[in-house]
Design an enzyme around this catalytic site. Structure first.
Site, PDB file in Angstrom:
ATOM      1  N   GLU A  84       0.803  -1.209   0.000  1.00  0.00           N
ATOM      2  CA  GLU A  84       0.000   0.000   0.000  1.00  0.00           C
ATOM      3  C   GLU A  84       0.845   1.273   0.000  1.00  0.00           C
ATOM      4  OE1 GLU A  84      -4.279   0.458   1.369  1.00  0.00           O
ATOM      5  OE2 GLU A  84      -3.034   0.480   3.172  1.00  0.00           O
ATOM      6  N   ASP A  85       1.852   1.299   0.856  1.00  0.00           N
ATOM      7  CA  ASP A  85       2.600   2.544   1.027  1.00  0.00           C
ATOM      8  C   ASP A  85       3.709   2.743   0.006  1.00  0.00           C
ATOM      9  OD1 ASP A  85       0.938   2.930   3.090  1.00  0.00           O
ATOM     10  OD2 ASP A  85       2.401   2.578   4.690  1.00  0.00           O
TER      11      ASP A  85
END
Ligand code: MN
Length: 736
Positions: A84-85
């Site tokens: 996600e990051d």
């Protein structure tokens, strides 16, 4: 080894923790690679605290290693935020590591996206069910709990609003899950951290009271420990003994739920004895009871009958020499680690055995079922109703529901077998009504697709969509969607009927007016009711509907309603109109034409096609009757080229009227002719003749008429208006 650490965790700490129980080179390499990969990917990212982001991942990895998790669990813990990051595509992670590690990271990410806040429809219990069902793998839950633990430890850098929200969620969702899984070490810390952020005042108050009594209590505990140590040493039993303090939140909870004063709770001093075997536990209990007076009814044998979360121990409460009361826990090392780490301890990584998540999951379920049977025999459980708990876990979580998410992480729970249409109606009624397609996990799917837990569902809507159909009722599972669709279909039907009723009423109103009646006088339901029998209908709605769809003829209704005979009326009205029209003189045509070199008096208009001023015309030289002027498209002059001569209208000649013959084709109805005559009259056309025949086969009427018009524009206007007359099919100029 404790999961908590004051010093900064570095790569070596994790590897050292792992080496205590992992010896396989490939496994260690996998862990090392995950550390290096996460470090590289999070490079340049920082947490709210200002620390490099990787610190968070390192802590998660470290705690998982301390809990003796498997290599893939630790690797997934290290990588839990990269999808996600760091925008790492799934395929890349599969290539760098493997499918299993990637799937774990994915699941952790998915759970992280669940929004537990602001969902009034869900109670905390539902959140926990959702969490467990979504995770679907005990390792994912562990990683997520550890992730939350480290986030809670570093919560001071968040805004107060965020602190409170995260703390509340932790207390409602995460801590109870840790408790259910028996990981009391993590549970206690999560509870105390949440307590601190949610009610700082109360937290400090209790902490202060504990601190104030600490020295005195420590003294008493120390004294008791030394006495018991002597007793057990004499009897040659191997043991560890230590005092234990309740964590602050549990004191607070006891004060609240059991309505006790702080002193009453803190007066209980607690000692734990950890020994070697189960038999040793009972031996220790025997020696203690032989020496100190036990308080009746306080002996609990959780070894023979473990708690729901696999907790095993002997509990007793005794009175010390000076009258102080002590709670004593007696257990084996293994029981102690299960008490602290629960499933994490029970399913500790064992080298050489491959992790099979389905088998592990099944094992947990079976284990818990086994506990359930014992739970039935147990009375007066400390907390939780074990039977209810098992029912919830087994039926609700694993069987009854699927939990799917909106793209923004809102969780929607649906019964098994639900489809995207059910989902759409759960989101919003209007979304359901306008639903034209569904995207599940980024793939367009048919609307009858069965949804699975963890699916991310997006609904396509369209304003142009005509709305739900009967077919949808066969596809949906939830009663909510069913009733909404039924309501919609019913409303549509009513609307449709209402429209028809209005059409029917307007038809009758027009009919009444046309015949010179005051429509207000007759447009009353009561008056209509009186004639229902005649038309064989039962109610107003059916009656108007029948008029609108033309199964009852409007004139017959008006006739019945007003008690008038139609034939007389129609004849009168028609003849009145016609008389007026026929009164105008039949015109004799002067030529109004010119052709070079030809005496205009020698020219006349052909009777077959009856040209009118403005028509395109052509002259035909007859034998002895001068020049007959036809419309250029008249069939009678098409093959007579040699006798044709160009002619044109003589604009200078004074206005005169031209006769034109029209054929009007219409669906037969009453007052058709009246309407036609009226229109021609309104258009200032002079009708000189009219005839009408009805074709019985298809119920059409053909009206033929002669009209005097001033020019082609006048004629065109009349034709256009005739075409607008109700039931008229076509209007043509005749060629005789
Ligand atoms: Mn994280």
């Amino acid at each position: 080894m404790s999961t908590s650490t004051k010093k900064m965790v570095v790569k070596e700490d994790i590897l050292n923790a792992c080496k205590q129980y992992i010896h396989n080179e490939d496994s260690l390499k996998l862990i090392e690679k995950s550390i290096d990969y996460a470090t590289k990917m999070h490079d340049g990212q920082f947490r709210k605290s200002g620390e490099p982001y990787i610190i968070h991942a390192l802590n998660v990895g470290y705690i998982l290693a301390v809990l003796h998790c498997g290599p893939r669990t630790i690797a997934a813990g290290m990588l839990h935020d990269v999808l996600e990051d760091c925008d790492i595509p799934r395929e890349t992670l599969v290539k760098e590591f493997d499918e299993e590690v990637t799937a774990l990271v994915e699941s952790v990410t998915k759970i992280g996206n669940i929004q537990f806040k602001d969902e009034k429809e869900y109670l905390a219990a539902n959140h926990r069910k959702i969490f467990i069902a979504m995770a679907n793998d005990i390792r994912v839950i562990l990683i997520k709990l550890v992730d939350r633990l480290h986030n809670m430890r570093t919560l001071q850098y968040m805004t107060e609003e965020k602190q409170k929200r995260i703390a509340a969620e932790t207390l409602e969702v995460y801590a109870p899950i840790a408790h259910r899984l028996g990981i009391s070490e993590i549970k206690n810390e999560l509870e105390d951290l949440s307590f601190f952020y949610l009610d700082r005042e109360m937290y400090y108050q209790i902490a202060h009271l504990v601190e104030a009594k600490k020295a005195e209590r420590d003294d008493q505990v120390k004294h008791m420990i030394s006495d018991i140590s002597d007793l057990l040493g004499k009897n040659k039993i191997e043991f560890r003994i230590f005092g234990r303090s309740k964590h602050l939140y549990s004191i607070y909870k006891k004060m609240k739920t059991k309505n006790k004063r702080f002193e009453e709770i803190l007066d209980l001093l607690a000692i734990r004895i950890v020994t070697k075997t189960e038999l040793n536990c009972y031996e220790v209990l025997g020696y203690i009871h032989a020496t100190y007076r036990p308080i009746p009814g306080r002996l609990k044998d959780y070894i023979a009958m473990p708690k729901m979360n696999m907790y095993q121990s002997l509990h007793t409460t005794i009175v010390g020499d000076d009258g102080r009361i002590f709670e004593v826990q007696i257990r084996t090392e293994e029981m102690d680690s299960i008490a602290e780490q629960g499933v994490a301890a029970h399913w500790r990584y064992k080298e050489g055995s491959k992790y099979d998540s389905r088998r592990e999951q099944k094992e947990i379920e079976e284990k818990l079922t086994w506990f359930k049977d014992f739970a039935m025999l147990m009375d007066g459980q400390e907390d939780d109703n074990p039977v209810a708990y098992m029912d919830t876990l087994q039926k609700d979580v694993f069987e009854a529901n699927v939990y799917v998410m909106t793209p923004t992480g809102r969780v929607i729970d649906l019964p098994n077998g639900s489809t995207p249409i059910d989902f759409a109606y759960r989101v919003h009624t209007e979304v359901g009504h306008a639903c034209v397609g569904a995207i599940v996990n980024e793939t367009l799917v048919p609307l009858n697709t069965i949804l699975k837990t963890g699916d991310v569902v997006q609904i396509r809507t369209s304003k142009q969509f005509s709305g739900p159909s009967e077919d949808w009722l066969k596809v949906v599972k939830t009663n909510q969607a069913k009733s909404k669709i039924k309501n919609y279909l019913m409303r549509k039907e009513i609307e449709r009927r209402q429209e028809k009723i209005e059409v029917g009423e307007q038809i009758i109103r027009d009919e009444l007016r046309k015949r010179g009646f005051d429509d207000k006088e007759y447009m009353e339901k009561k008056k209509f009711e009186a004639i229902f029998n005649h038309f064989q209908v039962n109610n107003y709605v059916d009656f108007m509907y029948a008029i609108a769809v033309k199964s009852i003829s409007p004139p017959s209704v008006v006739e019945k309603l007003t008690n008038q005979k139609r034939s007389v009326l129609e004849t009168n009205a028609l003849s009145k109109l016609l008389n007026k029209e026929f009164s105008s003189k039949k015109s004799t045509s002067k030529s109004g034409l010119k052709v070079s070199g030809v005496d205009s008096m020698m020219m006349s208009l052909a009777g077959c096609c009856s040209p009118v001023l403005g028509d395109e015309i052509i002259g035909y030289i007859t034998k002895g009757q001068g020049v007959k002027v036809h419309r250029v498209d008249c069939p009678n002059v098409q093959n007579t080229k040699s006798r044709l001569i160009a002619v044109e209208w003589d604009e200078t000649i004074s206005k005169q009227q031209y006769e034109s013959n029209l054929t009007v084709l219409a669906h037969d109805r009453n007052f058709l002719l009246t309407d036609i005559v009226t229109v021609i009259s309104q258009c200032k056309g002079n009708m000189t003749a009219v005839s009408c025949v009805v074709n019985g086969e298809d119920l059409t009427a053909t009206a033929k008429m002669s009209i005097l018009v001033s020019d082609i524009e006048h004629l065109k206007n009349i034709i256009a208006n005739l075409k607008k007359v109700n039931s008229v099919i076509s209007v043509e100029r005749q060629i005789l």
